[in-house]
Each structure stands twice: as C-alpha cells, then as structure tokens.
Design a protein around this motif. Structure first.
Motif, PDB file in Angstrom:
ATOM      1  N   GLY A 185       0.743  -1.163  -0.089  1.00 14.12           N
ATOM      2  CA  GLY A 185       0.072   0.106   0.153  1.00 14.12           C
ATOM      3  C   GLY A 185       0.825   1.335  -0.028  1.00 14.12           C
ATOM      4  O   GLY A 185       2.066   0.994  -0.079  1.00 14.12           O
ATOM      5  N   LEU A 186       0.294   2.313   0.037  1.00 14.89           N
ATOM      6  CA  LEU A 186       0.798   3.834   0.266  1.00 14.89           C
ATOM      7  C   LEU A 186       1.920   3.751   1.155  1.00 14.89           C
ATOM      8  O   LEU A 186       1.661   3.205   2.402  1.00 14.89           O
ATOM      9  N   ALA A 187       3.125   4.267   1.277  1.00 14.46           N
ATOM     10  CA  ALA A 187       4.097   4.401   2.118  1.00 14.46           C
ATOM     11  C   ALA A 187       4.391   3.136   2.629  1.00 14.46           C
ATOM     12  O   ALA A 187       4.738   2.720   3.933  1.00 14.46           O
ATOM     13  N   ASN A 188       4.403   1.781   2.055  1.00 13.20           N
ATOM     14  CA  ASN A 188       4.482   0.570   2.458  1.00 13.20           C
ATOM     15  C   ASN A 188       3.588  -0.025   3.553  1.00 13.20           C
ATOM     16  O   ASN A 188       3.895  -0.748   4.168  1.00 13.20           O
ATOM     17  N   SER A 189       2.430   0.658   3.375  1.00  7.02           N
ATOM     18  CA  SER A 189       1.455   0.100   4.641  1.00  7.02           C
ATOM     19  C   SER A 189       0.867  -1.165   4.035  1.00  7.02           C
ATOM     20  O   SER A 189       0.919  -1.411   2.945  1.00  7.02           O
ATOM     21  N   PRO A 190       0.460  -1.747   5.073  1.00  2.06           N
ATOM     22  CA  PRO A 190      -0.276  -2.991   4.941  1.00  2.06           C
ATOM     23  C   PRO A 190      -1.599  -2.594   4.437  1.00  2.06           C
ATOM     24  O   PRO A 190      -2.756  -2.285   4.937  1.00  2.06           O
ATOM     25  N   ALA A 191      -1.947  -3.101   3.265  1.00  4.64           N
ATOM     26  CA  ALA A 191      -3.397  -2.749   2.633  1.00  4.64           C
ATOM     27  C   ALA A 191      -4.425  -3.520   3.163  1.00  4.64           C
ATOM     28  O   ALA A 191      -4.297  -4.876   3.309  1.00  4.64           O
ATOM     29  N   TRP A 192      -5.564  -2.915   2.933  1.00  9.10           N
ATOM     30  CA  TRP A 192      -6.844  -3.567   3.484  1.00  9.10           C
ATOM     31  C   TRP A 192      -7.072  -5.003   2.954  1.00  9.10           C
ATOM     32  O   TRP A 192      -7.557  -5.920   3.206  1.00  9.10           O
ATOM     33  N   LYS A 193      -6.547  -5.120   1.374  1.00  4.51           N
ATOM     34  CA  LYS A 193      -7.001  -6.167   0.697  1.00  4.51           C
ATOM     35  C   LYS A 193      -6.383  -7.639   1.325  1.00  4.51           C
ATOM     36  O   LYS A 193      -6.809  -8.690   1.204  1.00  4.51           O
ATOM     37  N   MET A 194      -5.146  -7.373   2.224  1.00  4.78           N
ATOM     38  CA  MET A 194      -4.703  -8.488   2.485  1.00  4.78           C
ATOM     39  C   MET A 194      -5.511  -9.193   3.760  1.00  4.78           C
ATOM     40  O   MET A 194      -5.806 -10.451   3.691  1.00  4.78           O
ATOM     41  N   ALA A 195      -6.120  -8.400   4.692  1.00  4.64           N
ATOM     42  CA  ALA A 195      -7.061  -8.799   5.569  1.00  4.64           C
ATOM     43  C   ALA A 195      -8.451  -9.490   4.881  1.00  4.64           C
ATOM     44  O   ALA A 195      -8.770 -10.418   5.155  1.00  4.64           O
ATOM     45  N   GLU A 196      -8.780  -8.904   3.643  1.00  2.00           N
ATOM     46  CA  GLU A 196     -10.000  -9.261   3.114  1.00  2.00           C
ATOM     47  C   GLU A 196      -9.723 -10.650   2.393  1.00  2.00           C
ATOM     48  O   GLU A 196     -10.379 -11.686   2.549  1.00  2.00           O
ATOM     49  N   TYR A 197      -8.609 -10.838   1.980  1.00  5.32           N
ATOM     50  CA  TYR A 197      -7.805 -11.821   1.275  1.00  5.32           C
ATOM     51  C   TYR A 197      -8.026 -13.140   2.087  1.00  5.32           C
ATOM     52  O   TYR A 197      -8.508 -14.059   2.081  1.00  5.32           O
ATOM     53  N   LEU A 198      -7.411 -12.825   3.420  1.00  2.00           N
ATOM     54  CA  LEU A 198      -7.266 -13.881   4.482  1.00  2.00           C
ATOM     55  C   LEU A 198      -8.580 -14.266   4.952  1.00  2.00           C
ATOM     56  O   LEU A 198      -8.888 -15.573   5.250  1.00  2.00           O
ATOM     57  N   SER A 199      -9.642 -13.232   4.922  1.00  2.00           N
ATOM     58  CA  SER A 199     -11.022 -13.760   5.175  1.00  2.00           C
ATOM     59  C   SER A 199     -11.567 -14.734   4.363  1.00  2.00           C
ATOM     60  O   SER A 199     -12.583 -15.478   5.292  1.00  2.00           O
ATOM     61  N   GLN A 200     -11.368 -14.819   3.134  1.00  4.07           N
ATOM     62  CA  GLN A 200     -11.794 -15.536   2.227  1.00  4.07           C
ATOM     63  C   GLN A 200     -11.311 -16.853   1.916  1.00  4.07           C
ATOM     64  O   GLN A 200     -11.652 -17.525   1.028  1.00  4.07           O
ATOM     65  N   GLY A 201     -10.091 -17.091   2.782  1.00  4.12           N
ATOM     66  CA  GLY A 201      -9.224 -18.287   2.448  1.00  4.12           C
ATOM     67  C   GLY A 201      -8.716 -18.194   1.184  1.00  4.12           C
ATOM     68  O   GLY A 201      -8.843 -19.433   0.432  1.00  4.12           O
ATOM     69  N   LYS A 202      -8.436 -17.152   0.697  1.00  6.86           N
ATOM     70  CA  LYS A 202      -7.742 -17.229  -0.972  1.00  6.86           C
ATOM     71  C   LYS A 202      -6.197 -17.754  -0.738  1.00  6.86           C
ATOM     72  O   LYS A 202      -5.596 -17.757  -0.004  1.00  6.86           O
ATOM     73  N   VAL A 203      -5.880 -18.100  -1.910  1.00  6.31           N
ATOM     74  CA  VAL A 203      -4.325 -18.383  -2.258  1.00  6.31           C
ATOM     75  C   VAL A 203      -3.644 -17.133  -2.377  1.00  6.31           C
ATOM     76  O   VAL A 203      -3.781 -16.435  -3.789  1.00  6.31           O
ATOM     77  N   ILE A 204      -2.778 -16.689  -1.690  1.00  2.30           N
ATOM     78  CA  ILE A 204      -2.385 -15.324  -1.777  1.00  2.30           C
ATOM     79  C   ILE A 204      -0.791 -15.357  -2.248  1.00  2.30           C
ATOM     80  O   ILE A 204      -0.063 -16.223  -1.752  1.00  2.30           O
ATOM     81  N   ILE A 205      -0.816 -14.590  -3.425  1.00  2.00           N
ATOM     82  CA  ILE A 205       0.923 -14.401  -3.664  1.00  2.00           C
ATOM     83  C   ILE A 205       1.109 -13.007  -3.413  1.00  2.00           C
ATOM     84  O   ILE A 205       0.519 -12.077  -4.096  1.00  2.00           O
ATOM     85  N   ALA A 206       1.777 -12.587  -2.849  1.00  2.00           N
ATOM     86  CA  ALA A 206       2.042 -11.338  -2.240  1.00  2.00           C
ATOM     87  C   ALA A 206       3.484 -10.858  -2.223  1.00  2.00           C
ATOM     88  O   ALA A 206       4.610 -11.428  -2.224  1.00  2.00           O
ATOM     89  N   GLU A 207       3.535  -9.665  -2.345  1.00  2.00           N
ATOM     90  CA  GLU A 207       4.830  -8.822  -2.072  1.00  2.00           C
ATOM     91  C   GLU A 207       5.078  -8.659  -0.583  1.00  2.00           C
ATOM     92  O   GLU A 207       4.069  -8.569   0.049  1.00  2.00           O
ATOM     93  N   PRO A 208       6.362  -9.052  -0.230  1.00  4.09           N
ATOM     94  CA  PRO A 208       6.485  -8.943   1.265  1.00  4.09           C
ATOM     95  C   PRO A 208       6.195  -7.619   1.953  1.00  4.09           C
ATOM     96  O   PRO A 208       6.175  -6.689   1.442  1.00  4.09           O
ATOM     97  N   LEU A 209       5.514  -7.924   3.105  1.00  5.96           N
ATOM     98  CA  LEU A 209       5.188  -6.586   3.783  1.00  5.96           C
ATOM     99  C   LEU A 209       6.508  -6.153   4.778  1.00  5.96           C
ATOM    100  O   LEU A 209       7.306  -7.106   5.307  1.00  5.96           O
ATOM    101  N   THR A 210       6.657  -4.917   4.800  1.00  8.66           N
ATOM    102  CA  THR A 210       7.475  -4.054   5.753  1.00  8.66           C
ATOM    103  C   THR A 210       6.935  -4.263   7.063  1.00  8.66           C
ATOM    104  O   THR A 210       7.851  -3.981   8.178  1.00  8.66           O
ATOM    105  N   THR A 211       5.958  -4.079   7.325  1.00 10.41           N
ATOM    106  CA  THR A 211       5.156  -3.917   8.725  1.00 10.41           C
ATOM    107  C   THR A 211       5.371  -5.226   9.496  1.00 10.41           C
ATOM    108  O   THR A 211       5.447  -6.040   9.070  1.00 10.41           O
ATOM    109  N   GLU A 212       5.933  -4.851  10.650  1.00 16.59           N
ATOM    110  CA  GLU A 212       6.049  -6.181  11.697  1.00 16.59           C
ATOM    111  C   GLU A 212       4.652  -6.459  12.494  1.00 16.59           C
ATOM    112  O   GLU A 212       4.097  -5.829  13.024  1.00 16.59           O
TER     113      GLU A 212
END
Length: 376
Positions: free
Chosen positions: A281-308
C-alpha cells in the motif's frame, strides 16, 4: 451478570479505519464481555512526531487516523487510556497519543522508526496487526460519530482570517462525503461467510492515486506492469485492473478493471476467485486487501510486507511471497498445478484471519494484553 469492563470510545476525526476497532468493541459488547460508551470528542488533538533522515522532528499537524479509548475495570476502578494508530506512515506518530495514553497499537509498525522515539514512548507502542473497513450491526450512537467528525475537523481548520468560511465549507462538504461513504461499509457477517475456492480465477484489482509523490508513481508503475503481465500470461483466468476514479490517469487506460468497484459487488467477485495478488500500500503500509483475502481463505501471492505483525504471515504456510515478476508467475503456476499446496494455503489463510485479524478476536486480544488477564 454485568460486564466487569467499560470501554469508552472517544469519537474520532476519521471513521474509515477506526471502524475496525469500533466493530470489535460493539461485537464484544453484544457477547456480554464489555460495556461500550460512546463519548463525543471535539478536541483538535494536534501534533505529530516524525522520523525523517534518522532524526526525530515535531509539528502541529493533526493525526486523524489515531483514535482514542479508555478501558475501566469496574471492580478495581483502574483505568487504562489507549489509542490505535492506523495511519499509513510508519515514521509518523500522534503526539497526543504518545504523551497521554498508556498504550498505542500501531498498524504500520516498523521497529526502526519506533526506536527513534524517547524510551518512555517506545515502551507504549505495539504492533496492531492487519485491519480493514467493516461495520457491526450492534453499533450505536451513530449521531455522536457524525457530530464528532464534523466539529473536530472544523476546529482543526479554524483560523480567523478571510478564508475561514471557505475552509469551513470545504470541511463540511468533505466530512459529509466521508459520512456517506461510511454508511456503505460492509458488515462483518460478509467477511465471516466463507464458501471455499472455485476455479483458477486470478484476481488483482487496485486503485490509482494522484501522482504527487515519487512513492505513488512507483506504486502505479509496479501495479500497471503486473496487470499487463497477468493479462498476457493468463488471459482466460485473470480478472481485475485499475479502478477508474477521479484520480485515474489516461496513461493507464489500457489497464482498466473488468471487475465492479462497488464494495459489495467486488467482494462477491473476491469470494468466487481462487488466487489473489497483493502489492504494498501507500508508504509501504499493509493494504486492506490482505485482511480481506485472508478472510475468504484465498491463495495469496504477495509482495513481502515491511510492517511487523504480532504474528508473521509465513511463506509456504499462509501465502507465497514474490520479489520479481518471474517469481510472481512461478508462484501462480505452482499453486495452479499443486492442488494440495493451494488447499493448505487456503485453509491456513482463513485460520490466520479467524485467530489474528477478525475484529472481535483481535480487539479482545488487545484488551486482554493491556489487562494482563482474560475478559471473561
């Protein structure tokens, strides 16, 4: 038996991000674990600490995505003041929160910035986890929230000069638009519903912003390249593209999404997709779509998060990370051909959401962390 804990929600200056915490609290109240009181708050709450070029600086700007709460133990009378900082920028902090709260839970938490703060402030800040916009059917005192965002934002923009009424008018217009948007926020039950995955649909829908920063330009270029790549490599399976908005730029006109942008309709498409793509997301923030993807049990292909995160998302367990276009394509092909891996990623993604992201469970964990004991 009445709950032993009372939570005061001080109406915030921003309702989009703070809806996650409010939802968790109202859901906990519905379960009989806490009593929630909404307090009208029209304070300006000005001031930020900012880490720039390795140096700690201060300014008098507001920090509207930090919201404030108070937790009281009825049995002992002990009160704990806490705040949730859901702002995109990891290097910026609310001065009122740091100076007056006992705990601050920060969404985009990066230790390298926290360590630049005075020791007393460092001890107050903890990772928040992922979040997203959501609403509870048990929410109350809606009028308080509306009045709070209007008056507090008017106060922030009050300077007695010839432009005062022009600023007030723009602020009223902006906050009313914000309120109308909040009324469309999807209910928690929509994310609790989970029907499993369907065919090998690959989904990546994303937004454009005003290109007024180098970071935004880089994000656009990255997303544009990924959209074009996925359309070329998986023409029958790919869905998505850029949402056309007021910020849409003509140079990305050949990457317009073929998926609805209406939040409810988009969620329906997400629910029927199998493979989803995540970029920062903007400023390397964790975008909302990650939480939404997880909620629906999706197969997620992701750029690494910098947030801890409090509990990291593990490569090969919850998702697959990519650091190049080649790795992105290889990961997609891997999960298409390896059904066992895809199913495992899906199951673990949903479990992660239920345990570490679901607003009711996550807010309960935060309260128990501060109390150092269970709510019930």
């Amino acid at each position: 038996m009445k709950p032993r804990f009372v939570i005061k929600i001080y109406t915030p200056q921003e309702l989009n991000h703070s809806s996650f915490v409010q939802t968790g609290l109202f859901e906990l109240e519905a379960k009989g674990l806490v009593t929630v009181k909404v307090v009208l708050d029209i304070q300006k709450r000005l001031g930020r600490y900012v880490v720039e070029d390795g140096m700690l600086k201060e300014n008098l700007m507001p920090h509207p995505k930090t919201s404030f709460y108070k937790l009281k133990n009825i049995d002992t009378g002990k009160e704990i003041s806490f705040a949730t900082d859901l702002y995109d920028f990891a290097n910026q902090f609310s001065k009122p929160a740091l100076e007056h709260c006992d705990f601050i839970f920060k969404r985009n938490y990066e230790r390298k910035y926290v360590e630049k703060l005075p020791d007393a402030f460092q001890q107050k800040i903890f990772p928040f986890s992922l979040s997203f916009g959501v609403s509870s059917e048990y929410q109350k005192k809606a009028t308080f929230f509306l009045v709070g965002i209007i008056i507090s934002n008017l106060r922030v923009r009050t300077k007695f000069d010839k432009l005062l009424f022009n600023r007030w008018f723009k602020t009223l217009k902006a906050q009313w638009k914000h309120w109308q948007h909040i009324k469309t926020t999807r209910g928690l039950h929509r994310f609790e519903e989970f029907n499993g995955n369907s065919a090998n649909t690959i989904l990546f829908q994303t937004r454009c912003f005003k290109e007024n920063q180098e970071d935004v330009l880089q994000i656009h270029q990255q997303r544009y390249a990924i959209i074009k790549l996925l359309r070329k490599e998986f023409p029958k399976h790919f869905k998505g593209g850029f949402i056309k908005t007021n910020f849409f730029l003509e140079k990305y006109a050949d990457a317009i999404s073929n998926v609805p942008s209406n939040p409810e309709e988009y969620l329906n498409v997400l629910k029927t997709s199998k493979i989803v793509i995540y970029t920062r997301g903007l400023a390397n923030s964790p975008a909302w779509k990650m939480a939404e993807y997880l909620s629906q049990g999706k197969v997620i292909i992701a750029e690494p998060l910098t947030t801890e995160l409090p509990v990291p998302l593990e490569h090969g367990k919850h998702l697959l990370y990519f650091r190049s276009e080649e790795e992105l394509l290889n990961n997609i092909k891997l999960v298409i051909n390896n059904k066992k891996l895809a199913e495992s990623l899906s199951v673990n993604a949903r479990k992660y959401f239920e345990k570490h992201v679901h607003p009711t469970n996550r807010v309960k964990q935060l309260l128990e962390f501060m109390l150092e004991k269970p709510l019930s």
